[in-house]
Enzyme design. Structure first.
Site, PDB file in Angstrom:
ATOM      1  N   TYR A  18       0.834  -1.203   0.000  1.00  0.00           N
ATOM      2  CA  TYR A  18       0.000   0.000   0.000  1.00  0.00           C
ATOM      3  C   TYR A  18       0.873   1.258   0.000  1.00  0.00           C
ATOM      4  O   TYR A  18       0.633   2.195  -0.766  1.00  0.00           O
ATOM      5  CB  TYR A  18      -0.942   0.006   1.207  1.00  0.00           C
ATOM      6  N   HIS A  22       1.717   4.445  -3.091  1.00  0.00           N
ATOM      7  CA  HIS A  22       1.572   5.885  -2.884  1.00  0.00           C
ATOM      8  C   HIS A  22       2.896   6.634  -3.016  1.00  0.00           C
ATOM      9  O   HIS A  22       2.961   7.820  -2.709  1.00  0.00           O
ATOM     10  CB  HIS A  22       0.934   6.150  -1.516  1.00  0.00           C
ATOM     11  N   TYR A  41      -4.890  17.675   0.374  1.00  0.00           N
ATOM     12  CA  TYR A  41      -5.255  16.274   0.590  1.00  0.00           C
ATOM     13  C   TYR A  41      -4.067  15.551   1.218  1.00  0.00           C
ATOM     14  O   TYR A  41      -2.960  15.599   0.700  1.00  0.00           O
ATOM     15  CB  TYR A  41      -5.594  15.649  -0.763  1.00  0.00           C
ATOM     16  N   TRP A  76      -7.843   3.331 -10.598  1.00  0.00           N
ATOM     17  CA  TRP A  76      -7.050   3.441  -9.367  1.00  0.00           C
ATOM     18  C   TRP A  76      -7.761   2.739  -8.210  1.00  0.00           C
ATOM     19  O   TRP A  76      -7.177   1.929  -7.505  1.00  0.00           O
ATOM     20  CB  TRP A  76      -6.796   4.920  -9.033  1.00  0.00           C
TER      21      TRP A  76
END
Length: 121
Positions: A18, A22, A41, A76
């Site tokens: 994960y 990113h 964000y 995504w």
């Protein structure tokens, strides 16, 4: 402006992957997030895979609708869905929202306005 905070849980056995996904996020997905009207964000990862997300937007419903219709966001999120515990649907659409109970700027502004009202009398 609306501040949005949400919570998800990443499966502990998939944390490394994960994080790798990113670093960095696809450039076209970053562009879609910005085009949707989300800014400032951030994602924060806690113990046990607890994931807290935060962003600001002028119209969250419009931002959600934009991303829901985006083929890039759909690709995504299809790839990201397997990382989360107990999630049904697209991560961006199904995350648990959190209720804001305190914001420093808002309270300082309210206190200043209250102080100002007291001096006008």
């Amino acid at each position: 402006m609306t501040r949005v905070c949400f919570q998800l849980r990443v499966k502990p056995e998939l944390l490394d992957e994960y994080l790798a996904r990113h670093s960095p996020v696809w450039p076209e997905m970053l562009a879609e997030i910005a085009a949707a009207g989300r800014r400032n964000y951030s994602l924060f990862l806690g113990d046990g895979g607890q994931l807290i997300g935060y962003y600001e937007t002028d119209d969250d419903a419009a931002a959600q609708a934009y991303l829901a219709a985006s083929p890039v966001a759909a690709r995504w999120e299809a790839q990201m869905a397997r990382f989360f515990v107990g999630l049904e649907g697209r991560p961006d659409q199904a995350a648990t929202p959190l209720t804001e109970i305190f914001h420093l700027h808002d309270q300082l502004a309210a206190a200043a306005a209250s102080d100002h009202e007291g001096t006008d009398r």
